[in-house]
Design a protein around this motif. Structure first.
Motif, PDB file in Angstrom:
ATOM      1  N   GLU A 183       6.714  11.905  32.853  1.00 40.96           N
ATOM      2  CA  GLU A 183       5.512  11.917  32.010  1.00 40.96           C
ATOM      3  C   GLU A 183       4.579  10.760  32.379  1.00 40.96           C
ATOM      4  OE1 GLU A 183       6.792  11.826  27.989  1.00 40.96           O
ATOM      5  OE2 GLU A 183       7.685  13.842  28.034  1.00 40.96           O
ATOM      6  N   ILE A 184       5.142   9.603  32.668  1.00 40.17           N
ATOM      7  CA  ILE A 184       4.321   8.458  33.064  1.00 40.17           C
ATOM      8  C   ILE A 184       3.651   8.729  34.403  1.00 40.17           C
ATOM      9  CG2 ILE A 184       4.375   6.014  33.697  1.00 40.17           C
ATOM     10  CD1 ILE A 184       6.636   5.634  31.717  1.00 40.17           C
TER      11      ILE A 184
ATOM     12  N   LEU B  83      -0.432   8.758  35.101  1.00 38.65           N
ATOM     13  CA  LEU B  83      -1.086   7.906  36.093  1.00 38.65           C
ATOM     14  C   LEU B  83      -1.809   8.731  37.155  1.00 38.65           C
ATOM     15  CD1 LEU B  83       1.668   5.160  36.632  1.00 38.65           C
ATOM     16  CD2 LEU B  83      -0.329   5.078  35.117  1.00 38.65           C
ATOM     17  N   ALA B  84      -1.256   9.898  37.503  1.00 39.51           N
ATOM     18  CA  ALA B  84      -1.850  10.752  38.546  1.00 39.51           C
ATOM     19  C   ALA B  84      -3.167  11.378  38.100  1.00 39.51           C
ATOM     20  CB  ALA B  84      -0.860  11.836  38.956  1.00 39.51           C
ATOM     21  N   ARG B  85      -3.471  11.312  36.809  1.00 39.33           N
ATOM     22  CA  ARG B  85      -4.742  11.845  36.310  1.00 39.33           C
ATOM     23  C   ARG B  85      -5.914  10.928  36.640  1.00 39.33           C
ATOM     24  NH1 ARG B  85      -2.611  12.669  30.438  1.00 39.33           N
ATOM     25  NH2 ARG B  85      -4.758  12.080  29.912  1.00 39.33           N
ATOM     26  N   GLN B  86      -5.620   9.705  37.059  1.00 34.34           N
ATOM     27  CA  GLN B  86      -6.694   8.778  37.404  1.00 34.34           C
ATOM     28  C   GLN B  86      -7.340   9.164  38.735  1.00 34.34           C
ATOM     29  OE1 GLN B  86      -6.629   7.648  34.178  1.00 34.34           O
ATOM     30  NE2 GLN B  86      -7.723   5.969  35.215  1.00 34.34           N
ATOM     31  N   GLU B  87      -8.612   8.899  38.834  1.00 36.69           N
ATOM     32  CA  GLU B  87      -9.368   9.228  40.035  1.00 36.69           C
ATOM     33  C   GLU B  87      -8.799   8.478  41.246  1.00 36.69           C
ATOM     34  OE1 GLU B  87     -14.006   9.208  41.643  1.00 36.69           O
ATOM     35  OE2 GLU B  87     -13.511   8.441  39.649  1.00 36.69           O
ATOM     36  N   ALA B  88      -8.703   9.155  42.348  1.00 38.41           N
ATOM     37  CA  ALA B  88      -8.227   8.630  43.640  1.00 38.41           C
ATOM     38  C   ALA B  88      -6.706   8.548  43.729  1.00 38.41           C
ATOM     39  CB  ALA B  88      -8.833   7.264  43.951  1.00 38.41           C
TER      40      ALA B  88
ATOM     41  N   VAL C  74       2.389   9.516  41.865  1.00 37.53           N
ATOM     42  CA  VAL C  74       3.162   8.284  41.698  1.00 37.53           C
ATOM     43  C   VAL C  74       4.641   8.676  41.763  1.00 37.53           C
ATOM     44  CG1 VAL C  74       3.675   6.326  40.203  1.00 37.53           C
ATOM     45  CG2 VAL C  74       1.364   7.294  40.231  1.00 37.53           C
ATOM     46  N   TYR C  75       5.392   7.982  42.583  1.00 40.42           N
ATOM     47  CA  TYR C  75       6.802   8.341  42.747  1.00 40.42           C
ATOM     48  C   TYR C  75       7.646   7.078  42.920  1.00 40.42           C
ATOM     49  CZ  TYR C  75       6.642   7.368  47.801  1.00 40.42           C
ATOM     50  OH  TYR C  75       6.545   6.750  49.023  1.00 40.42           O
ATOM     51  N   HIS C  76       8.939   7.275  43.140  1.00 34.02           N
ATOM     52  CA  HIS C  76       9.889   6.174  43.305  1.00 34.02           C
ATOM     53  C   HIS C  76       9.767   5.188  42.130  1.00 34.02           C
ATOM     54  CE1 HIS C  76      12.903   4.279  45.780  1.00 34.02           C
ATOM     55  NE2 HIS C  76      12.315   3.101  45.626  1.00 34.02           N
ATOM     56  N   ILE C  77       9.782   5.767  40.934  1.00 31.59           N
ATOM     57  CA  ILE C  77       9.585   4.967  39.719  1.00 31.59           C
ATOM     58  C   ILE C  77      10.917   4.383  39.236  1.00 31.59           C
ATOM     59  CG2 ILE C  77       9.022   5.123  37.260  1.00 31.59           C
ATOM     60  CD1 ILE C  77       6.864   7.134  38.003  1.00 31.59           C
ATOM     61  N   HIS C  78      10.866   3.125  38.847  1.00 31.45           N
ATOM     62  CA  HIS C  78      12.014   2.471  38.203  1.00 31.45           C
ATOM     63  C   HIS C  78      11.525   1.817  36.918  1.00 31.45           C
ATOM     64  CE1 HIS C  78      14.814   3.009  41.556  1.00 31.45           C
ATOM     65  NE2 HIS C  78      13.822   2.674  42.370  1.00 31.45           N
TER      66      HIS C  78
END
Length: 296
Positions: free
Chosen positions: A214-215, A219-224, A228-232
């Motif tokens: 979900e996070i 974050l991927a909704r932001q322009e450019a 986002v991956y490899h999240i810890h």
């Protein structure tokens, strides 16, 4: 802030002294009266005395400065103390349950007067300890654990008093092991939550309310930002949340433009998800961008 810490240490010190006095008095009273409930309350007080000692030591360690070796400082000492305290309480709870079952099979005559007065002593002293730590209970998991156990002590002392009155009025000697079982089950119920939370923090699990997918989607909704991956996500303490992740941007950008995106994402993580310590690494088209990890 340092003044508040000093007051907390003083309150913990007084609570430790009270628990030692209560424990010794109730063990003696339990042996003289033959009350298992009184002894179980004494062991409960002893375990909470250990918990408060651990809380005191961990609280002092938690405010020591970081070193070149301990780059996160000593904050985890508070969680480790809560974890050890939980294990001790679980062991004591099972021991008391076994002893209570034995008492059902082989009932003992109990001097309700010792049981009553020692229970009253525990109620007064524990009530005062609860009053002392009430203002500090929300500081961290460690102090809250000690506070909740002292509340439990006060309630179990009240149960011991009620049991002594039942023995005095109606000769209900079976109430003694029954009160002991109630105390044990109460301990197990509250200790499970403490053990679960402290274990999750030590294992670096993400908090239940934070879902990486979900996070990442937010974050991927932001322009450019492509993805986002490899999240810890993990907690250093019960109140300190850390986040790190790789951010893939859609186009090759200048360093200054990347920094602007970093600030946007950092604000989202702090304001919407309550994350304070953030490290982001930017990449372009699957390859690492010229800017390395950025921490906030």
């Amino acid at each position: 802030m340092a003044h508040n810490h000093m007051h907390t240490h003083q309150r913990l010190g007084i609570t430790i002294a009270l628990n030692v006095i209560i424990t010794l008095a109730q063990v003696i009273g339990g042996l003289i009266s033959g009350s298992l409930a009184l002894i179980s309350d004494a062991l409960h007080n002893l375990s909470d005395g250990v918990a408060v000692v651990l809380a005191y030591v961990a609280d002092r360690l938690g405010h020591r400065e970081r070193t070149a070796k301990s780059t996160f400082g000593f904050k985890r000492a508070e969680i480790l103390a809560a974890f050890i305290n939980a294990l001790i309480l679980i062991a004591i709870s099972f021991y008391l349950m076994v002893e209570a079952i034995k008492r059902y099979v082989d009932p003992h005559v109990i001097d309700f007067r010792w049981m009553f007065w020692m229970g009253l002593l525990g109620l007064v002293a524990n009530g005062f300890s609860v009053f002392l730590l009430h203002a500090d209970q929300h500081r961290n998991l460690n102090i809250r654990a000690a506070y909740l156990h002292l509340v439990g002590d006060a309630l179990t002392s009240l149960a011991v008093i009620a049991g002594s009155v039942c023995i005095w009025l109606w000769d209900w000697y079976w109430i003694d092991p029954t009160v002991t079982l109630m105390i044990s089950l109460y301990l197990l119920f509250h200790t499970y939550k403490l053990l679960k939370e402290s274990t999750e923090i030590l294992m670096q699990f993400a908090p239940d309310h934070l879902v990486p997918a979900e996070i990442a989607a937010r974050l991927a909704r932001q322009e450019a930002v492509e993805r986002v991956y490899h999240i810890h996500i993990w907690r250093l303490t019960d109140k300190t949340i850390h986040f790190e992740g790789h951010v893939v941007i859609q186009h090759d950008l200048k360093l200054s433009e990347t920094e602007a995106i970093n600030q946007e994402l950092t604000h989202i993580l702090k304001d919407e998800f309550g994350i304070e310590h953030i490290t982001l690494q930017f990449e372009c088209n699957g390859a690492q961008h010229h800017q390395g990890p950025v921490s906030h």
